[in-house]
Design an enzyme around this catalytic site. Structure first.
Site, PDB file in Angstrom:
ATOM      1  N   ALA A 161     -26.817 100.714  93.861  1.00 35.96           N
ATOM      2  CA  ALA A 161     -27.514 101.861  94.457  1.00 35.96           C
ATOM      3  C   ALA A 161     -26.495 102.800  95.095  1.00 35.96           C
ATOM      4  CB  ALA A 161     -28.531 101.382  95.492  1.00 35.96           C
ATOM      5  N   GLY A 162     -25.483 103.186  94.306  1.00 38.16           N
ATOM      6  CA  GLY A 162     -24.422 104.049  94.832  1.00 38.16           C
ATOM      7  C   GLY A 162     -24.630 105.501  94.460  1.00 38.16           C
ATOM      8  N   THR A 217      -9.930 100.849  89.615  1.00 37.90           N
ATOM      9  CA  THR A 217      -8.664 100.486  88.973  1.00 37.90           C
ATOM     10  C   THR A 217      -8.218  99.130  89.530  1.00 37.90           C
ATOM     11  OG1 THR A 217      -8.145 102.831  88.893  1.00 37.90           O
ATOM     12  CG2 THR A 217      -6.316 101.299  88.538  1.00 37.90           C
ATOM     13  N   ALA A 276     -11.199 112.903  80.893  1.00 35.91           N
ATOM     14  CA  ALA A 276      -9.792 113.219  80.650  1.00 35.91           C
ATOM     15  C   ALA A 276      -9.629 114.714  80.321  1.00 35.91           C
ATOM     16  CB  ALA A 276      -9.247 112.362  79.511  1.00 35.91           C
ATOM     17  N   CYS A 322     -13.588 109.369  90.046  1.00 35.53           N
ATOM     18  CA  CYS A 322     -13.626 109.180  88.582  1.00 35.53           C
ATOM     19  C   CYS A 322     -12.365 109.586  87.828  1.00 35.53           C
ATOM     20  CB  CYS A 322     -14.802 109.958  88.004  1.00 35.53           C
ATOM     21  SG  CYS A 322     -16.373 109.290  88.539  1.00 35.53           S
TER      22      CYS A 322
HETATM   23  P1  NAD Z   1     -20.620 103.146  94.294  1.00 36.86           P
HETATM   24  O1  NAD Z   1     -19.543 102.322  94.860  1.00 36.86           O
HETATM   25  O2  NAD Z   1     -21.124 104.335  95.048  1.00 36.86           O
HETATM   26  O3  NAD Z   1     -21.914 102.214  94.018  1.00 36.86           O
HETATM   27  C1  NAD Z   1     -21.882 100.995  93.376  1.00 36.86           C
HETATM   28  C2  NAD Z   1     -22.842 100.023  94.068  1.00 36.86           C
HETATM   29  O4  NAD Z   1     -22.948  98.835  93.284  1.00 36.86           O
HETATM   30  C3  NAD Z   1     -22.389  99.565  95.458  1.00 36.86           C
HETATM   31  O5  NAD Z   1     -23.373  99.933  96.404  1.00 36.86           O
HETATM   32  C4  NAD Z   1     -22.273  98.041  95.325  1.00 36.86           C
HETATM   33  O6  NAD Z   1     -22.679  97.347  96.483  1.00 36.86           O
HETATM   34  C5  NAD Z   1     -23.220  97.759  94.168  1.00 36.86           C
HETATM   35  N1  NAD Z   1     -23.015  96.491  93.463  1.00 36.86           N
HETATM   36  C6  NAD Z   1     -21.863  95.873  93.088  1.00 36.86           C
HETATM   37  N2  NAD Z   1     -22.130  94.756  92.394  1.00 36.86           N
HETATM   38  C7  NAD Z   1     -23.475  94.634  92.304  1.00 36.86           C
HETATM   39  C8  NAD Z   1     -24.364  93.701  91.708  1.00 36.86           C
HETATM   40  N3  NAD Z   1     -23.922  92.646  91.028  1.00 36.86           N
HETATM   41  N4  NAD Z   1     -25.693  93.904  91.830  1.00 36.86           N
HETATM   42  C9  NAD Z   1     -26.161  94.959  92.513  1.00 36.86           C
HETATM   43  N5  NAD Z   1     -25.383  95.890  93.095  1.00 36.86           N
HETATM   44  C10 NAD Z   1     -24.048  95.737  92.989  1.00 36.86           C
HETATM   45  O7  NAD Z   1     -20.142 103.596  92.843  1.00 36.86           O
HETATM   46  P2  NAD Z   1     -20.604 104.882  91.998  1.00 36.86           P
HETATM   47  O8  NAD Z   1     -19.827 106.080  92.424  1.00 36.86           O
HETATM   48  O9  NAD Z   1     -22.095 104.947  91.975  1.00 36.86           O
HETATM   49  O10 NAD Z   1     -20.057 104.497  90.545  1.00 36.86           O
HETATM   50  C11 NAD Z   1     -20.656 103.493  89.766  1.00 36.86           C
HETATM   51  C12 NAD Z   1     -20.153 103.603  88.339  1.00 36.86           C
HETATM   52  O11 NAD Z   1     -20.517 104.879  87.799  1.00 36.86           O
HETATM   53  C13 NAD Z   1     -18.637 103.521  88.204  1.00 36.86           C
HETATM   54  O12 NAD Z   1     -18.327 102.835  87.018  1.00 36.86           O
HETATM   55  C14 NAD Z   1     -18.217 104.978  88.083  1.00 36.86           C
HETATM   56  O13 NAD Z   1     -17.030 105.120  87.353  1.00 36.86           O
HETATM   57  C15 NAD Z   1     -19.368 105.576  87.320  1.00 36.86           C
HETATM   58  N6  NAD Z   1     -19.562 107.020  87.539  1.00 36.86           N
HETATM   59  C16 NAD Z   1     -19.455 107.577  88.787  1.00 36.86           C
HETATM   60  C17 NAD Z   1     -19.686 108.940  88.972  1.00 36.86           C
HETATM   61  C18 NAD Z   1     -19.589 109.583  90.336  1.00 36.86           C
HETATM   62  O14 NAD Z   1     -19.648 110.795  90.410  1.00 36.86           O
HETATM   63  N7  NAD Z   1     -19.456 108.840  91.409  1.00 36.86           N
HETATM   64  C19 NAD Z   1     -20.071 109.715  87.882  1.00 36.86           C
HETATM   65  C20 NAD Z   1     -20.186 109.122  86.630  1.00 36.86           C
HETATM   66  C21 NAD Z   1     -19.942 107.768  86.479  1.00 36.86           C
HETATM   67  C1  UDX Z   2     -16.473 114.290  87.644  1.00 37.88           C
HETATM   68  C2  UDX Z   2     -17.040 114.887  86.346  1.00 37.88           C
HETATM   69  O1  UDX Z   2     -17.125 116.317  86.479  1.00 37.88           O
HETATM   70  C3  UDX Z   2     -18.397 114.299  86.045  1.00 37.88           C
HETATM   71  O2  UDX Z   2     -18.880 114.800  84.798  1.00 37.88           O
HETATM   72  C4  UDX Z   2     -18.272 112.801  85.979  1.00 37.88           C
HETATM   73  O3  UDX Z   2     -19.542 112.234  85.730  1.00 37.88           O
HETATM   74  C5  UDX Z   2     -17.702 112.262  87.277  1.00 37.88           C
HETATM   75  O4  UDX Z   2     -16.440 112.882  87.542  1.00 37.88           O
HETATM   76  P1  UDX Z   2     -16.882 114.697  90.235  1.00 37.88           P
HETATM   77  O5  UDX Z   2     -15.604 113.950  90.394  1.00 37.88           O
HETATM   78  O6  UDX Z   2     -18.071 114.289  91.020  1.00 37.88           O
HETATM   79  O7  UDX Z   2     -17.338 114.692  88.707  1.00 37.88           O
HETATM   80  O8  UDX Z   2     -16.615 116.254  90.591  1.00 37.88           O
HETATM   81  P2  UDX Z   2     -15.911 117.452  89.794  1.00 37.88           P
HETATM   82  O9  UDX Z   2     -16.723 118.659  90.017  1.00 37.88           O
HETATM   83  O10 UDX Z   2     -15.585 117.110  88.411  1.00 37.88           O
HETATM   84  O11 UDX Z   2     -14.546 117.648  90.614  1.00 37.88           O
HETATM   85  C6  UDX Z   2     -13.511 116.695  90.562  1.00 37.88           C
HETATM   86  C7  UDX Z   2     -12.309 117.217  91.316  1.00 37.88           C
HETATM   87  O12 UDX Z   2     -11.703 118.305  90.631  1.00 37.88           O
HETATM   88  C8  UDX Z   2     -12.627 117.741  92.714  1.00 37.88           C
HETATM   89  O13 UDX Z   2     -11.620 117.355  93.617  1.00 37.88           O
HETATM   90  C9  UDX Z   2     -12.642 119.241  92.515  1.00 37.88           C
HETATM   91  O14 UDX Z   2     -12.367 119.948  93.691  1.00 37.88           O
HETATM   92  C10 UDX Z   2     -11.531 119.398  91.499  1.00 37.88           C
HETATM   93  N1  UDX Z   2     -11.617 120.648  90.726  1.00 37.88           N
HETATM   94  C11 UDX Z   2     -12.703 120.902  89.945  1.00 37.88           C
HETATM   95  C12 UDX Z   2     -10.566 121.568  90.756  1.00 37.88           C
HETATM   96  O15 UDX Z   2      -9.562 121.347  91.440  1.00 37.88           O
HETATM   97  N2  UDX Z   2     -10.655 122.706  90.000  1.00 37.88           N
HETATM   98  C13 UDX Z   2     -11.729 122.981  89.215  1.00 37.88           C
HETATM   99  O16 UDX Z   2     -11.738 124.033  88.570  1.00 37.88           O
HETATM  100  C14 UDX Z   2     -12.790 122.049  89.181  1.00 37.88           C
END
Ligand code: NAD
Ligand code: UDX
Length: 473
Positions: free
Chosen positions: A12-13, A93, A229, A280
């Site tokens: 639930a993140g 990582t 990337a 990310c």
């Molecule tokens: P987060 O740390 O905010 O949330 C993850 C949650 O999972 C935590 O609350 C943790 O307690 C819970 N958890 C861990 N193991 C568990 C289990 N076995 N059962 C239930 N809950 C469990 O992380 P996030 O930012 O939501 O990212 C999650 C994934 O999504 C990562 O792989 C990340 O790369 C990917 N992702 C993140 C973003 C972003 O913008 N944050 C965007 C796209 C993809």
């Molecule tokens: C990113 C991807 O955009 C999203 O699609 C993926 O699911 C998760 O990773 P996020 O990291 O939440 O999203 O934010 P994003 O708007 O991509 O910004 C990432 C970083 O790049 C920030 O620090 C932002 O300030 C920086 N950024 C973004 C720049 O420095 N210049 C830009 O033009 C755009």
């Protein structure tokens, strides 16, 4: 598959919370349960003080919570009763062992897989399950998930799909309401295709069909790493050019605009900055780099690794420029840091460039005063360490942070920083008063007129002063 399918999500993140909330809002007939091991997090999701800040999230949670959206720590019951099980746990990582510093740490991921397998195995009800990778994972992870399920869970028909999430923090709700695309990858077998259809149909309730893309498993997994990337590469590319602008008299905003109007290039993601942050980009590129090396493609690995090298350089360059501009010493000088989150409209500080800049300035013995509208006090301690925090001031008012400062550094592009009363701030500062705009959000000409010595990323300040305003004192 059961129709409508019951849905749950482990994790639930930042991703699990908002994605499931929007799914519940858009599909009122589907019961959606979001689970987490972390009781405090679930309690917060069930309260009026949600665990994450995201514009528009509160309203959508309040509409759906208790109707068809539930937050719970009872992971077993959720797995047992649901057809579609999303897994949205962290994939950070690796910090030690093979691939440390590059490879993805799949510990949480595998634990979640084992948990699902154990519950399915023990359950009398053998209804078929669709397990959905929502976390960002290395290519071929679905194989590992399938292997764990096959070995530990007898009698349950399951399919593993990849449905990577593309939302960006700060705009998550808009991104989820109107995604550019939803990607569903799965095995190209009759059972796999049926599972893909079942999940795609959920999204089709609010996403136009042509935007719901279906692919094979490995394409979906690899597309997520590749998308991040490419996005990060654009930022490193423009940041590399920002350094060239500073020494040649070109202006990075003008260059960014001039190349971005080419429809083959496009205008977005070209803002020069202190460097990209967030949970990310760095992690996913490192993951891609490790994958390339593992598959015997060192040239491809090096190519993408350069995006990180350039980003690290840009963060260092910003801190170095501050020191150099302030007569090569910031020792004992008060510096106001405006913004600590990795971007505006979030309280998230994961990999924020502000952490690097603050650490570098602290090492130079500057006295930091930080203001950010959304970052919690505990978070600063976590990011900067208890010892450093003894010498750092956290302020709840930007004017207080700036009072008496020798310099201001704008690290996050919060809108409120654009409209501060800079004359009032200038009057309260030590002179000469420096301002370092790491985001190019301020009116540099006006600031120069007030009397600030202005440094801005990707701008040759001599030129700004010569052509746009009066020189600083
Ligand atoms: P987060 O740390 O905010 O949330 C993850 C949650 O999972 C935590 O609350 C943790 O307690 C819970 N958890 C861990 N193991 C568990 C289990 N076995 N059962 C239930 N809950 C469990 O992380 P996030 O930012 O939501 O990212 C999650 C994934 O999504 C990562 O792989 C990340 O790369 C990917 N992702 C993140 C973003 C972003 O913008 N944050 C965007 C796209 C993809
Ligand atoms: C990113 C991807 O955009 C999203 O699609 C993926 O699911 C998760 O990773 P996020 O990291 O939440 O999203 O934010 P994003 O708007 O991509 O910004 C990432 C970083 O790049 C920030 O620090 C932002 O300030 C920086 N950024 C973004 C720049 O420095 N210049 C830009 O033009 C755009």
């Amino acid at each position: 598959y059961e129709d409508p399918p019951k849905i749950c999500c482990l994790g639930a993140g930042y991703v699990g919370g908002p994605t499931m909330t929007v799914m519940a809002k858009k599909c009122p007939e589907i019961k959606v349960t979001v689970c987490d091991l972390n009781e405090r997090r679930i309690a917060a999701w069930n309260s009026s003080a949600l665990p994450i800040y995201e514009p528009g999230l509160q309203e959508v949670v309040e509409e759906a919570r208790g109707r068809n959206l539930f937050f719970s720590t009872d992971i077993e019951s959720a797995i047992r009763e649901c057809t579609i099980i999303f897994v949205s746990v962290p994939t950070p990582t690796k910090k030690s062992g093979i691939g440390a510093g590059e490879a993805a740490d799949l510990t949480y991921w595998e634990l979640a897989a084992r948990q699902i397998a154990a519950v399915c195995n023990a359950s009398e009800n053998k209804m078929p399950k669709i397990i959905v990778e929502k976390s960002t994972v290395p290519v071929k992870t679905a194989d590992a998930m399938a292997a764990v399920m096959a070995a530990a869970c007898k009698g349950t028909d399951f399919q593993v799909l990849s449905n990577p999430e593309f939302l960006a923090e700060g705009t998550a709700i808009d991104d989820l309401f109107k995604p550019d695309r939803v990607l569903v990858g799965g095995p190209q077998t009759p059972q796999g295709l049926a599972a893909i259809e079942c999940l795609a149909n959920v999204y089709r309730k609010w996403v136009p069909t042509e935007r719901v893309l279906t692919t094979n498993l490995w394409s979906a997994e690899l597309s997520k790493l590749t998308a991040n990337a490419f996005l990060a590469q654009r930022i490193s590319s423009i940041n590399s050019i920002s350094a060239l602008c500073e020494v040649t008299g070109a202006d990075v905003s003008e260059v960014g605009h001039a190349i971005g109007v080419d429809s083959r290039i496009g205008p977005k993601f070209f803002k020069a900055s202190v460097g990209f942050g967030g949970s990310c980009f760095q992690k996913d590129i490192l993951n891609l780099v490790y994958l390339c090396r593992s598959f015997g493609l060192p040239e491809v690995a090096e190519y993408w690794h350069q995006v990180i090298v350039m980003n690290d350089w840009q963060k260092r360059r910003f801190a170095n420029a501050m020191v150099a501009t302030m007569f090569n010493t910031v020792s004992g000088k008060r510096i106001a840091i405006l913004g600590f989150a990795f971007k505006k409209d979030t309280g998230d500080t994961r990999e924020s460039p502000a952490i690097d800049v603050c650490k570098a300035l602290s090492e130079e013995r500057a006295k930091l005063a930080i203001y950010d509208p959304k970052v919690s006090r505990e978070q600063y301690y976590e990011d900067l360490g208890k010892e450093a925090m003894e010498k750092i001031e956290i302020d709840e008012d930007p004017y207080v942070a700036c009072a008496g400062a020798h310099a201001i550094a704008v690290i996050t592009e919060w809108d409120v920083f654009k409209t501060l009363d800079y004359q009032k701030i200038f009057n309260s500062m030590s002179k000469p008063a420096f301002i370092f705009d790491g985001r190019n959000i301020l009116d540099h000409r006006k600031l120069s007129e007030i009397g600030f010595t202005v440094w801005a990323v990707g701008k040759c300040m001599k030129k700004v002063l010569d052509t746009e305003g009066s020189p600083s004192p």
